[in-house]
Design an enzyme around this catalytic site. Structure first.
Site, short mmCIF file in Angstrom:
data_model
loop_
_atom_site.label_atom_id
_atom_site.label_comp_id
_atom_site.label_asym_id
_atom_site.label_seq_id
_atom_site.Cartn_x
_atom_site.Cartn_y
_atom_site.Cartn_z
N LYS A 161 -6.64 -14.11 6.37
CA LYS A 161 -7.24 -14.38 5.05
C LYS A 161 -6.72 -15.68 4.46
O LYS A 161 -7.49 -16.50 3.98
CB LYS A 161 -6.96 -13.22 4.09
CG LYS A 161 -7.75 -11.99 4.38
CD LYS A 161 -7.36 -10.87 3.41
CE LYS A 161 -8.04 -9.58 3.79
NZ LYS A 161 -7.68 -8.49 2.88
N LYS A 173 2.88 -7.67 4.77
CA LYS A 173 2.38 -6.51 4.05
C LYS A 173 3.45 -5.43 4.05
O LYS A 173 4.19 -5.26 5.02
CB LYS A 173 1.13 -5.97 4.74
CG LYS A 173 0.21 -5.19 3.87
CD LYS A 173 -0.45 -6.06 2.84
CE LYS A 173 -1.61 -5.30 2.20
NZ LYS A 173 -2.43 -6.16 1.39
N ARG A 198 0.86 -1.18 0.00
CA ARG A 198 0.00 0.00 0.00
C ARG A 198 0.90 1.23 0.00
O ARG A 198 1.89 1.28 0.73
CB ARG A 198 -0.87 -0.01 1.25
CG ARG A 198 -1.65 1.28 1.46
CD ARG A 198 -2.54 1.21 2.67
NE ARG A 198 -3.70 0.38 2.33
CZ ARG A 198 -4.65 0.06 3.19
NH1 ARG A 198 -4.58 0.47 4.44
NH2 ARG A 198 -5.67 -0.68 2.81
#
Length: 94
Positions: A70, A82, A46
């Site tokens: 997930k 991430k 991100r």
């Protein structure tokens, strides 16, 4: 590294965090590695403007935990990770 960044890294329940600052761009780079019990850690990235770099670190840790959940919910052989690029201004150019 600021006290808040250090406290967040110390409190992370994952395997580790990589923190880098890119001086030419003024960007912070955070890679949070949460869990590898089901397999190699994977996740996306991100890029966002954060009011405080520590908010970007917190976001990367939260998102890495989410990726672990997930992958487990999908019964996939992966762990969660991430990357967050905390930029200080909108990108310009072509």
């Amino acid at each position: 590294m600021s006290d808040r960044l250090s406290q967040l890294v110390a409190s992370f329940d994952g395997l580790g965090v990589i923190v880098r600052f890119d001086r030419p761009t003024g960007s912070w780079i955070f890679i949070s590695l949460h869990d590898d019990r089901l397999g190699r850690m994977t996740g996306g990235s991100r890029m966002r403007i954060y009011e405080d770099p520590a908010d970007g670190l917190l976001d990367s840790m939260r998102l890495a935990r989410g990726m672990t959940s997930k992958w487990a919910a999908l019964d996939m052989p992966f762990g969660g990770a991430k990357a967050v690029l905390a930029i200080d201004h909108p990108l310009e150019g072509d």
